[in-house]
Design a protein around this motif. Sequence first.
Motif, short mmCIF file in Angstrom:
data_model
loop_
_atom_site.label_atom_id
_atom_site.label_comp_id
_atom_site.label_asym_id
_atom_site.label_seq_id
_atom_site.Cartn_x
_atom_site.Cartn_y
_atom_site.Cartn_z
N VAL A 42 0.81 -1.22 0.00
CA VAL A 42 0.00 0.00 0.00
C VAL A 42 0.84 1.27 0.00
CG1 VAL A 42 -1.78 1.29 1.25
CG2 VAL A 42 -1.89 -1.22 1.15
N ALA A 43 1.89 1.32 0.81
CA ALA A 43 2.67 2.55 0.98
C ALA A 43 3.19 3.16 -0.32
CB ALA A 43 3.84 2.30 1.95
N PRO A 44 3.70 2.35 -1.28
CA PRO A 44 4.19 2.95 -2.53
C PRO A 44 3.10 3.66 -3.34
CG PRO A 44 5.11 0.75 -2.25
CD PRO A 44 4.05 0.91 -1.20
N SER A 64 8.13 -5.50 -4.86
CA SER A 64 7.59 -4.26 -5.41
C SER A 64 8.26 -3.91 -6.73
CB SER A 64 7.76 -3.12 -4.40
OG SER A 64 7.19 -1.93 -4.88
N GLN A 65 9.58 -4.05 -6.80
CA GLN A 65 10.32 -3.76 -8.03
C GLN A 65 9.88 -4.68 -9.17
OE1 GLN A 65 14.38 -4.22 -6.70
NE2 GLN A 65 14.67 -2.01 -6.48
N ILE A 66 9.69 -5.95 -8.84
CA ILE A 66 9.34 -6.94 -9.87
C ILE A 66 7.97 -6.64 -10.48
CG2 ILE A 66 8.77 -9.38 -10.25
CD1 ILE A 66 10.97 -10.00 -8.12
N VAL A 67 6.96 -6.44 -9.63
CA VAL A 67 5.61 -6.20 -10.18
C VAL A 67 5.53 -4.85 -10.88
CG1 VAL A 67 4.43 -7.71 -8.54
CG2 VAL A 67 4.75 -5.30 -7.96
N ASN A 68 6.26 -3.86 -10.38
CA ASN A 68 6.31 -2.57 -11.06
C ASN A 68 7.03 -2.68 -12.40
OD1 ASN A 68 5.32 0.08 -9.63
ND2 ASN A 68 6.00 -1.29 -8.00
N GLY A 69 8.06 -3.53 -12.44
CA GLY A 69 8.79 -3.74 -13.68
C GLY A 69 7.92 -4.35 -14.77
N ALA A 73 4.28 -4.32 -14.64
CA ALA A 73 2.97 -3.68 -14.87
C ALA A 73 2.84 -2.29 -14.29
CB ALA A 73 1.87 -4.58 -14.30
N GLY A 74 3.91 -1.67 -13.81
CA GLY A 74 3.84 -0.30 -13.33
C GLY A 74 2.92 -0.14 -12.13
N THR A 75 2.17 0.95 -12.10
CA THR A 75 1.27 1.25 -10.97
C THR A 75 0.20 0.19 -10.81
OG1 THR A 75 1.63 3.62 -11.34
CG2 THR A 75 -0.25 3.00 -9.97
N ALA A 76 -0.28 -0.35 -11.94
CA ALA A 76 -1.29 -1.42 -11.87
C ALA A 76 -0.71 -2.65 -11.17
CB ALA A 76 -1.77 -1.78 -13.27
N GLY A 77 0.56 -2.92 -11.45
CA GLY A 77 1.23 -4.04 -10.78
C GLY A 77 1.35 -3.81 -9.29
N LEU A 110 -0.15 -6.01 -6.30
CA LEU A 110 0.66 -6.50 -5.18
C LEU A 110 0.03 -6.13 -3.85
CD1 LEU A 110 3.23 -7.83 -4.11
CD2 LEU A 110 4.39 -5.62 -4.33
N ALA A 111 -0.56 -4.94 -3.76
CA ALA A 111 -1.21 -4.52 -2.51
C ALA A 111 -2.33 -5.47 -2.13
CB ALA A 111 -1.75 -3.10 -2.67
N VAL A 112 -3.14 -5.88 -3.11
CA VAL A 112 -4.22 -6.83 -2.86
C VAL A 112 -3.66 -8.19 -2.46
CG1 VAL A 112 -6.18 -8.05 -3.89
CG2 VAL A 112 -5.79 -5.64 -4.43
N LEU A 113 -2.64 -8.65 -3.20
CA LEU A 113 -2.02 -9.95 -2.94
C LEU A 113 -1.44 -10.01 -1.53
CD1 LEU A 113 -1.10 -12.66 -4.34
CD2 LEU A 113 1.07 -11.50 -4.78
N MET A 114 -0.67 -8.99 -1.15
CA MET A 114 -0.03 -8.97 0.16
C MET A 114 -1.06 -8.89 1.28
SD MET A 114 3.22 -9.27 -0.21
CE MET A 114 3.78 -8.84 1.42
#
Length: 460
Positions: A115-117, A274-279, A281-285, A289-293
Amino acid sequence: MKKDYSKLTLKDYFVVSSMLFALFFGAGNLIFPLHLGQMAGHNWLLATGGFLVTGVLLPLLSVLAVAVTKSKGVYDVGLPLGAGFALAFMVLIHATIGPLFGTPRTATVSYTVGVAPLLPAGWQTWGLVVFSALFFAAAFALSYRQNKIVENLGKLLNPTFLVLLFVVFFVAFLHPMGKLSLAKATTAYVNAPFINGFLEGYNTMDALAGLAFGVTVVTAIRMMKKNESVSVTTTKAGVFSMAAMGLIYLLLVMVGVMSLGKFKLSADGGIAFSQIVNGYAGTAGQAFLAVLMTLTCLTTAVGLVAAFAQDFHEHFPQLSYHTWLFLNCFVSFLTANLGLQQIIAWSVPMLMFLYPLSMVLIVLSVTSPLFNRDGRVYFAVVLFTVVPAFFDMVVSFPAVVSQSAFGQAVAAFRLHYLPLSALGLSWVVPALVGFALGVVWHVAKRRQTSRQYQVNLEKE
Protein backbone atom coordinates in the motif's frame (compact mmCIF):
# COMPACT_ATOMS: atom_id res chain seq x y z
CA MET A 1 -31.64 -32.94 14.38
CA LYS A 2 -29.38 -35.82 13.41
CA LYS A 3 -25.68 -34.92 13.14
CA ASP A 4 -23.57 -35.90 10.14
CA TYR A 5 -20.71 -38.10 11.32
CA SER A 6 -19.70 -39.36 7.87
CA LYS A 7 -16.07 -39.50 6.82
CA LEU A 8 -14.27 -36.55 5.29
CA THR A 9 -14.52 -36.33 1.52
CA LEU A 10 -11.70 -35.32 -0.82
CA LYS A 11 -13.27 -31.86 -0.91
CA ASP A 12 -13.19 -31.69 2.91
CA TYR A 13 -9.49 -32.59 2.93
CA PHE A 14 -8.85 -29.92 0.32
CA VAL A 15 -10.60 -27.31 2.47
CA VAL A 16 -8.66 -28.31 5.61
CA SER A 17 -5.40 -28.32 3.63
CA SER A 18 -6.27 -24.92 2.19
CA MET A 19 -6.94 -23.62 5.70
CA LEU A 20 -3.59 -24.96 6.94
CA PHE A 21 -1.79 -23.38 3.99
CA ALA A 22 -3.54 -20.07 4.66
CA LEU A 23 -2.57 -20.18 8.34
CA PHE A 24 1.09 -20.73 7.52
CA PHE A 25 1.55 -18.63 4.41
CA GLY A 26 1.83 -15.00 5.38
CA ALA A 27 4.03 -11.96 5.03
CA GLY A 28 7.43 -13.57 5.49
CA ASN A 29 6.55 -16.50 3.27
CA LEU A 30 6.33 -14.18 0.27
CA ILE A 31 9.21 -11.79 0.85
CA PHE A 32 11.93 -13.98 2.41
CA PRO A 33 12.15 -16.56 -0.44
CA LEU A 34 12.36 -13.74 -2.99
CA HIS A 35 15.20 -12.09 -1.10
CA LEU A 36 16.87 -15.47 -0.61
CA GLY A 37 16.88 -15.92 -4.40
CA GLN A 38 18.53 -12.53 -4.87
CA MET A 39 21.20 -13.26 -2.24
CA ALA A 40 21.88 -16.83 -3.38
CA GLY A 41 22.13 -16.05 -7.11
CA HIS A 42 23.41 -19.04 -9.08
CA ASN A 43 23.66 -21.06 -5.83
CA TRP A 44 19.88 -20.81 -5.46
CA LEU A 45 19.25 -24.57 -5.48
CA LEU A 46 21.43 -25.36 -2.44
CA ALA A 47 20.11 -22.30 -0.61
CA THR A 48 16.54 -23.37 -1.36
CA GLY A 49 17.31 -26.82 0.06
CA GLY A 50 18.33 -25.27 3.37
CA PHE A 51 15.35 -22.95 3.37
CA LEU A 52 12.95 -25.86 2.76
CA VAL A 53 14.26 -27.64 5.88
CA THR A 54 13.23 -24.83 8.24
CA GLY A 55 10.47 -23.41 6.03
CA VAL A 56 8.66 -26.64 5.07
CA LEU A 57 10.03 -29.76 6.80
CA LEU A 58 9.98 -28.27 10.31
CA PRO A 59 6.44 -26.84 9.99
CA LEU A 60 5.30 -30.23 8.67
CA LEU A 61 6.98 -31.94 11.64
CA SER A 62 5.28 -29.45 13.98
CA VAL A 63 1.91 -30.51 12.53
CA LEU A 64 2.94 -34.18 12.90
CA ALA A 65 4.08 -33.48 16.48
CA VAL A 66 0.57 -32.32 17.34
CA ALA A 67 -0.89 -35.38 15.57
CA VAL A 68 1.50 -38.00 17.03
CA THR A 69 1.16 -36.79 20.62
CA LYS A 70 -2.59 -36.10 20.19
CA SER A 71 -1.89 -32.62 21.51
CA LYS A 72 -4.25 -29.69 21.30
CA GLY A 73 -1.49 -27.14 20.93
CA VAL A 74 1.87 -25.80 22.01
CA TYR A 75 1.15 -26.28 25.73
CA ASP A 76 0.75 -30.06 25.35
CA VAL A 77 3.97 -30.32 23.33
CA GLY A 78 5.96 -28.93 26.26
CA LEU A 79 4.04 -30.81 28.96
CA PRO A 80 6.55 -33.70 29.39
CA LEU A 81 8.81 -31.08 31.03
CA GLY A 82 6.13 -30.09 33.51
CA ALA A 83 3.16 -27.74 33.59
CA GLY A 84 5.31 -24.73 34.51
CA PHE A 85 7.63 -25.14 31.53
CA ALA A 86 4.71 -25.87 29.20
CA LEU A 87 2.89 -22.70 30.24
CA ALA A 88 6.02 -20.51 29.98
CA PHE A 89 6.87 -21.97 26.57
CA MET A 90 3.33 -21.39 25.34
CA VAL A 91 3.37 -17.77 26.48
CA LEU A 92 6.78 -17.13 24.85
CA ILE A 93 5.73 -18.70 21.55
CA HIS A 94 2.44 -16.82 21.41
CA ALA A 95 4.07 -13.53 22.43
CA THR A 96 6.67 -13.91 19.66
CA ILE A 97 4.38 -14.93 16.81
CA GLY A 98 1.57 -12.90 18.36
CA PRO A 99 1.31 -9.26 19.50
CA LEU A 100 5.04 -8.56 19.89
CA PHE A 101 6.37 -9.56 16.47
CA GLY A 102 4.62 -12.01 14.14
CA THR A 103 1.06 -10.68 14.10
CA PRO A 104 1.99 -6.96 13.83
CA ARG A 105 4.33 -7.91 10.98
CA THR A 106 1.40 -9.18 8.93
CA ALA A 107 -0.10 -5.68 8.86
CA THR A 108 3.17 -3.76 8.56
CA VAL A 109 4.55 -5.87 5.68
CA SER A 110 1.32 -5.74 3.68
CA TYR A 111 1.23 -1.95 4.15
CA THR A 112 4.95 -1.27 3.55
CA VAL A 113 5.25 -3.53 0.50
CA GLY A 114 1.81 -3.18 -1.04
CA VAL A 115 0.00 0.00 0.00
CA ALA A 116 2.67 2.55 0.98
CA PRO A 117 4.19 2.95 -2.53
CA LEU A 118 0.73 4.02 -3.76
CA LEU A 119 0.45 6.86 -1.20
CA PRO A 120 2.07 10.33 -1.19
CA ALA A 121 5.15 10.67 1.02
CA GLY A 122 3.34 12.89 3.55
CA TRP A 123 0.65 10.27 4.17
CA GLN A 124 2.93 7.36 5.14
CA THR A 125 2.62 7.54 8.95
CA TRP A 126 -1.12 8.09 9.16
CA GLY A 127 -1.60 5.68 6.29
CA LEU A 128 -0.11 2.89 8.42
CA VAL A 129 -2.33 3.85 11.37
CA VAL A 130 -5.50 3.72 9.28
CA PHE A 131 -4.50 0.58 7.34
CA SER A 132 -3.45 -1.39 10.45
CA ALA A 133 -6.67 -0.40 12.26
CA LEU A 134 -8.79 -1.68 9.36
CA PHE A 135 -6.56 -4.75 8.96
CA PHE A 136 -6.93 -5.90 12.57
CA ALA A 137 -10.63 -5.05 12.60
CA ALA A 138 -11.00 -7.47 9.66
CA ALA A 139 -8.85 -10.11 11.42
CA PHE A 140 -11.04 -9.78 14.53
CA ALA A 141 -14.25 -10.15 12.50
CA LEU A 142 -13.01 -13.17 10.51
CA SER A 143 -11.85 -15.04 13.64
CA TYR A 144 -14.77 -14.00 15.89
CA ARG A 145 -16.72 -17.21 15.21
CA GLN A 146 -14.42 -20.19 15.68
CA ASN A 147 -16.60 -22.53 13.62
CA LYS A 148 -16.27 -20.21 10.58
CA ILE A 149 -12.45 -20.09 10.42
CA VAL A 150 -12.18 -23.09 8.07
CA GLU A 151 -14.78 -21.59 5.74
CA ASN A 152 -13.34 -18.06 5.83
CA LEU A 153 -9.78 -19.19 5.13
CA GLY A 154 -10.03 -22.50 3.30
CA LYS A 155 -12.93 -21.66 0.99
CA LEU A 156 -12.64 -17.92 0.46
CA LEU A 157 -9.42 -16.01 1.16
CA ASN A 158 -6.76 -18.63 0.36
CA PRO A 159 -8.07 -19.77 -3.06
CA THR A 160 -8.33 -16.10 -4.10
CA PHE A 161 -4.76 -15.45 -2.98
CA LEU A 162 -3.41 -18.52 -4.82
CA VAL A 163 -5.05 -17.48 -8.09
CA LEU A 164 -3.45 -14.02 -7.83
CA LEU A 165 -0.04 -15.46 -6.91
CA PHE A 166 -0.01 -17.81 -9.89
CA VAL A 167 -0.76 -14.86 -12.15
CA VAL A 168 2.56 -13.40 -10.94
CA PHE A 169 4.36 -16.70 -11.61
CA PHE A 170 2.83 -17.00 -15.08
CA VAL A 171 4.02 -13.54 -16.11
CA ALA A 172 7.47 -13.91 -14.47
CA PHE A 173 8.27 -17.23 -16.17
CA LEU A 174 6.71 -16.23 -19.49
CA HIS A 175 8.93 -13.12 -19.61
CA PRO A 176 11.95 -13.83 -17.34
CA MET A 177 14.06 -10.84 -16.31
CA GLY A 178 17.30 -12.83 -16.31
CA LYS A 179 18.93 -16.26 -16.40
CA LEU A 180 19.27 -18.40 -13.28
CA SER A 181 22.82 -19.52 -14.12
CA LEU A 182 24.18 -16.00 -14.61
CA ALA A 183 22.99 -14.43 -11.34
CA LYS A 184 25.78 -13.41 -8.94
CA ALA A 185 25.71 -14.79 -5.38
CA THR A 186 26.54 -12.74 -2.29
CA THR A 187 29.62 -13.74 -0.29
CA ALA A 188 27.64 -15.62 2.37
CA TYR A 189 25.88 -17.71 -0.26
CA VAL A 190 29.10 -18.45 -2.13
CA ASN A 191 30.63 -19.95 1.03
CA ALA A 192 27.65 -21.63 2.74
CA PRO A 193 24.46 -21.48 0.66
CA PHE A 194 22.69 -24.38 2.42
CA ILE A 195 23.37 -23.15 5.97
CA ASN A 196 22.38 -19.58 5.17
CA GLY A 197 19.21 -20.79 3.49
CA PHE A 198 18.50 -22.88 6.59
CA LEU A 199 18.87 -19.84 8.87
CA GLU A 200 16.81 -17.64 6.54
CA GLY A 201 13.94 -20.09 7.06
CA TYR A 202 13.80 -19.02 10.73
CA ASN A 203 12.30 -15.72 9.61
CA THR A 204 9.09 -17.35 8.39
CA MET A 205 8.34 -18.30 12.04
CA ASP A 206 6.42 -21.31 10.69
CA ALA A 207 7.89 -23.95 13.02
CA LEU A 208 6.70 -21.83 15.96
CA ALA A 209 3.38 -21.11 14.25
CA GLY A 210 2.82 -24.81 13.55
CA LEU A 211 2.88 -25.56 17.27
CA ALA A 212 0.59 -22.64 18.05
CA PHE A 213 -1.84 -23.41 15.21
CA GLY A 214 -2.40 -26.90 16.60
CA VAL A 215 -5.28 -25.73 18.77
CA THR A 216 -6.92 -23.88 15.85
CA VAL A 217 -6.59 -26.85 13.49
CA VAL A 218 -7.84 -29.39 16.04
CA THR A 219 -10.79 -27.16 17.00
CA ALA A 220 -11.72 -26.56 13.36
CA ILE A 221 -11.59 -30.26 12.43
CA ARG A 222 -13.68 -31.26 15.44
CA MET A 223 -16.29 -28.66 14.53
CA MET A 224 -16.68 -30.32 11.12
CA LYS A 225 -18.27 -33.24 13.03
CA LYS A 226 -16.92 -35.98 10.78
CA ASN A 227 -16.20 -39.59 11.70
CA GLU A 228 -12.47 -39.28 11.11
CA SER A 229 -9.46 -39.27 13.40
CA VAL A 230 -8.32 -35.71 14.13
CA SER A 231 -4.66 -36.78 14.10
CA VAL A 232 -5.03 -38.62 10.76
CA THR A 233 -6.85 -35.65 9.21
CA THR A 234 -4.22 -33.23 10.52
CA THR A 235 -1.38 -35.37 9.15
CA LYS A 236 -2.88 -35.81 5.67
CA ALA A 237 -3.81 -32.15 5.37
CA GLY A 238 -0.36 -31.13 6.68
CA VAL A 239 1.51 -33.18 4.07
CA PHE A 240 -0.60 -31.78 1.23
CA SER A 241 -0.39 -28.13 2.34
CA MET A 242 3.36 -28.26 3.05
CA ALA A 243 4.04 -29.83 -0.36
CA ALA A 244 2.15 -26.95 -1.99
CA MET A 245 4.11 -24.46 0.11
CA GLY A 246 7.42 -26.04 -0.90
CA LEU A 247 6.53 -25.68 -4.57
CA ILE A 248 5.61 -22.01 -4.13
CA TYR A 249 8.85 -21.33 -2.21
CA LEU A 250 10.84 -22.85 -5.07
CA LEU A 251 9.06 -20.67 -7.63
CA LEU A 252 9.50 -17.52 -5.50
CA VAL A 253 13.24 -18.17 -5.10
CA MET A 254 13.59 -18.61 -8.87
CA VAL A 255 11.70 -15.35 -9.51
CA GLY A 256 14.05 -13.61 -7.07
CA VAL A 257 17.13 -14.99 -8.87
CA MET A 258 15.83 -13.98 -12.30
CA SER A 259 15.07 -10.44 -11.07
CA LEU A 260 18.84 -9.83 -10.76
CA GLY A 261 18.89 -9.63 -14.55
CA LYS A 262 17.11 -6.26 -14.27
CA PHE A 263 17.54 -5.05 -10.66
CA LYS A 264 20.32 -4.89 -8.10
CA LEU A 265 20.20 -6.81 -4.82
CA SER A 266 17.40 -5.29 -2.72
CA ALA A 267 17.57 -4.42 0.97
CA ASP A 268 14.72 -6.88 1.64
CA GLY A 269 12.23 -9.10 -0.14
CA GLY A 270 9.44 -6.55 0.10
CA ILE A 271 11.38 -4.06 -2.00
CA ALA A 272 12.28 -6.85 -4.43
CA PHE A 273 8.63 -7.87 -4.88
CA SER A 274 7.59 -4.26 -5.41
CA GLN A 275 10.32 -3.76 -8.03
CA ILE A 276 9.34 -6.94 -9.87
CA VAL A 277 5.61 -6.20 -10.18
CA ASN A 278 6.31 -2.57 -11.06
CA GLY A 279 8.79 -3.74 -13.68
CA TYR A 280 6.09 -5.82 -15.33
CA ALA A 281 2.97 -3.68 -14.87
CA GLY A 282 3.84 -0.30 -13.33
CA THR A 283 1.27 1.25 -10.97
CA ALA A 284 -1.29 -1.42 -11.87
CA GLY A 285 1.23 -4.04 -10.78
CA GLN A 286 1.74 -2.24 -7.46
CA ALA A 287 -2.02 -2.17 -6.86
CA PHE A 288 -2.14 -5.88 -7.70
CA LEU A 289 0.66 -6.50 -5.18
CA ALA A 290 -1.21 -4.52 -2.51
CA VAL A 291 -4.22 -6.83 -2.86
CA LEU A 292 -2.02 -9.95 -2.94
CA MET A 293 -0.03 -8.97 0.16
CA THR A 294 -3.11 -7.93 2.13
CA LEU A 295 -4.87 -11.23 1.38
CA THR A 296 -1.99 -13.48 2.37
CA CYS A 297 -1.14 -11.45 5.47
CA LEU A 298 -4.77 -11.33 6.57
CA THR A 299 -5.18 -15.12 6.39
CA THR A 300 -2.14 -15.61 8.63
CA ALA A 301 -3.27 -12.87 11.01
CA VAL A 302 -6.63 -14.62 11.44
CA GLY A 303 -4.87 -17.86 12.37
CA LEU A 304 -2.46 -16.16 14.76
CA VAL A 305 -5.04 -14.13 16.67
CA ALA A 306 -7.45 -17.10 16.87
CA ALA A 307 -4.74 -19.49 18.14
CA PHE A 308 -3.62 -16.92 20.72
CA ALA A 309 -7.18 -16.39 22.00
CA GLN A 310 -7.99 -20.11 22.08
CA ASP A 311 -4.86 -21.07 24.02
CA PHE A 312 -5.00 -18.15 26.43
CA HIS A 313 -8.71 -18.64 27.12
CA GLU A 314 -8.08 -22.31 27.92
CA HIS A 315 -5.23 -21.57 30.36
CA PHE A 316 -6.47 -18.22 31.64
CA PRO A 317 -10.27 -18.68 31.51
CA GLN A 318 -10.96 -15.54 33.57
CA LEU A 319 -11.16 -13.78 30.19
CA SER A 320 -13.33 -15.03 27.35
CA TYR A 321 -12.10 -16.08 23.90
CA HIS A 322 -13.48 -12.84 22.46
CA THR A 323 -11.75 -10.69 25.09
CA TRP A 324 -8.37 -12.32 24.43
CA LEU A 325 -9.04 -11.92 20.72
CA PHE A 326 -9.69 -8.20 21.11
CA LEU A 327 -6.64 -7.64 23.35
CA ASN A 328 -4.35 -9.41 20.88
CA CYS A 329 -5.69 -7.43 17.91
CA PHE A 330 -5.40 -4.13 19.81
CA VAL A 331 -1.81 -4.70 21.04
CA SER A 332 -0.83 -5.97 17.57
CA PHE A 333 -2.22 -2.74 16.10
CA LEU A 334 -0.06 -0.69 18.48
CA THR A 335 3.09 -2.72 17.78
CA ALA A 336 2.53 -2.60 14.01
CA ASN A 337 2.87 1.18 14.11
CA LEU A 338 6.45 0.96 15.41
CA GLY A 339 7.44 0.14 11.83
CA LEU A 340 8.71 -2.93 9.97
CA GLN A 341 12.43 -2.42 10.57
CA GLN A 342 12.02 -2.19 14.36
CA ILE A 343 9.83 -5.30 14.43
CA ILE A 344 12.32 -7.35 12.40
CA ALA A 345 15.37 -6.09 14.34
CA TRP A 346 13.97 -7.22 17.68
CA SER A 347 12.26 -10.39 16.45
CA VAL A 348 15.44 -12.04 15.12
CA PRO A 349 17.02 -12.53 18.60
CA MET A 350 13.83 -14.12 19.92
CA LEU A 351 13.76 -16.46 16.93
CA MET A 352 17.40 -17.44 17.52
CA PHE A 353 16.38 -18.44 21.06
CA LEU A 354 12.99 -20.04 20.45
CA TYR A 355 13.66 -21.84 17.16
CA PRO A 356 16.26 -24.28 18.60
CA LEU A 357 13.95 -25.07 21.54
CA SER A 358 11.00 -25.52 19.20
CA MET A 359 12.99 -27.69 16.82
CA VAL A 360 14.16 -30.09 19.51
CA LEU A 361 10.66 -30.28 21.03
CA ILE A 362 9.15 -30.97 17.61
CA VAL A 363 11.66 -33.76 16.89
CA LEU A 364 11.20 -35.19 20.40
CA SER A 365 7.41 -35.17 19.97
CA VAL A 366 7.55 -36.94 16.61
CA THR A 367 9.98 -39.58 17.93
CA SER A 368 8.41 -39.79 21.42
CA PRO A 369 6.84 -43.27 20.87
CA LEU A 370 10.42 -44.64 20.76
CA PHE A 371 11.04 -43.64 24.38
CA ASN A 372 7.47 -43.52 25.72
CA ARG A 373 7.54 -39.72 25.83
CA ASP A 374 9.87 -39.97 28.84
CA GLY A 375 10.36 -36.54 30.45
CA ARG A 376 13.99 -37.45 31.21
CA VAL A 377 14.89 -37.42 27.52
CA TYR A 378 13.08 -34.12 27.05
CA PHE A 379 14.85 -32.62 30.08
CA ALA A 380 18.34 -33.61 28.95
CA VAL A 381 17.86 -32.29 25.40
CA VAL A 382 16.26 -28.98 26.41
CA LEU A 383 18.83 -28.41 29.18
CA PHE A 384 21.70 -28.78 26.70
CA THR A 385 19.91 -26.65 24.09
CA VAL A 386 18.71 -23.67 26.13
CA VAL A 387 22.14 -22.24 27.05
CA PRO A 388 23.65 -22.07 23.53
CA ALA A 389 20.27 -20.84 22.23
CA PHE A 390 20.45 -18.03 24.80
CA PHE A 391 23.98 -17.18 23.60
CA ASP A 392 22.75 -17.07 19.98
CA MET A 393 19.98 -14.72 21.08
CA VAL A 394 22.37 -12.32 22.84
CA VAL A 395 24.71 -11.95 19.87
CA SER A 396 21.73 -11.39 17.52
CA PHE A 397 20.34 -8.42 19.43
CA PRO A 398 20.79 -4.88 18.06
CA ALA A 399 24.09 -3.20 18.95
CA VAL A 400 22.80 -1.79 22.25
CA VAL A 401 22.93 -5.36 23.60
CA SER A 402 25.24 -7.35 21.31
CA GLN A 403 28.05 -4.76 21.43
CA SER A 404 27.89 -4.24 25.19
CA ALA A 405 30.57 -5.75 27.43
CA PHE A 406 28.22 -8.62 28.30
CA GLY A 407 27.33 -9.22 24.65
CA GLN A 408 30.96 -9.29 23.56
CA ALA A 409 31.90 -11.66 26.39
CA VAL A 410 29.12 -14.04 25.37
CA ALA A 411 30.20 -13.86 21.71
CA ALA A 412 33.83 -14.67 22.58
CA PHE A 413 32.87 -17.60 24.85
CA ARG A 414 30.46 -18.95 22.24
CA LEU A 415 32.99 -18.86 19.41
CA HIS A 416 35.73 -20.44 21.51
CA TYR A 417 33.82 -23.31 23.13
CA LEU A 418 30.76 -24.16 21.01
CA PRO A 419 31.12 -25.91 17.62
CA LEU A 420 29.20 -24.41 14.66
CA SER A 421 28.66 -21.13 16.53
CA ALA A 422 30.11 -19.12 13.63
CA LEU A 423 27.21 -20.47 11.54
CA GLY A 424 24.57 -19.56 14.14
CA LEU A 425 24.08 -23.24 15.03
CA SER A 426 25.89 -23.47 18.36
CA TRP A 427 22.97 -25.42 19.84
CA VAL A 428 23.20 -28.43 17.48
CA VAL A 429 26.09 -30.39 19.05
CA PRO A 430 24.94 -29.80 22.67
CA ALA A 431 21.40 -30.89 21.71
CA LEU A 432 22.72 -34.14 20.23
CA VAL A 433 24.81 -34.75 23.37
CA GLY A 434 21.72 -34.09 25.49
CA PHE A 435 19.67 -36.53 23.41
CA ALA A 436 22.30 -39.26 23.78
CA LEU A 437 22.47 -38.75 27.56
CA GLY A 438 18.68 -38.65 27.81
CA VAL A 439 18.29 -41.95 25.95
CA VAL A 440 20.94 -43.59 28.15
CA TRP A 441 19.12 -42.26 31.23
CA HIS A 442 15.80 -43.58 29.88
CA VAL A 443 17.21 -47.05 29.14
CA ALA A 444 18.97 -47.26 32.53
CA LYS A 445 15.79 -46.25 34.37
CA ARG A 446 13.72 -48.77 32.40
CA ARG A 447 16.17 -51.58 33.24
CA GLN A 448 16.15 -50.56 36.89
CA THR A 449 12.36 -50.64 36.94
CA SER A 450 12.37 -54.04 35.21
CA ARG A 451 14.84 -55.48 37.76
CA GLN A 452 12.79 -54.10 40.64
CA TYR A 453 9.69 -55.68 39.13
CA GLN A 454 11.47 -59.07 38.93
CA VAL A 455 12.63 -58.77 42.55
CA ASN A 456 9.08 -58.02 43.69
CA LEU A 457 7.77 -61.03 41.77
CA GLU A 458 10.34 -63.32 43.41
CA LYS A 459 9.39 -62.02 46.86
CA GLU A 460 5.76 -62.85 46.19
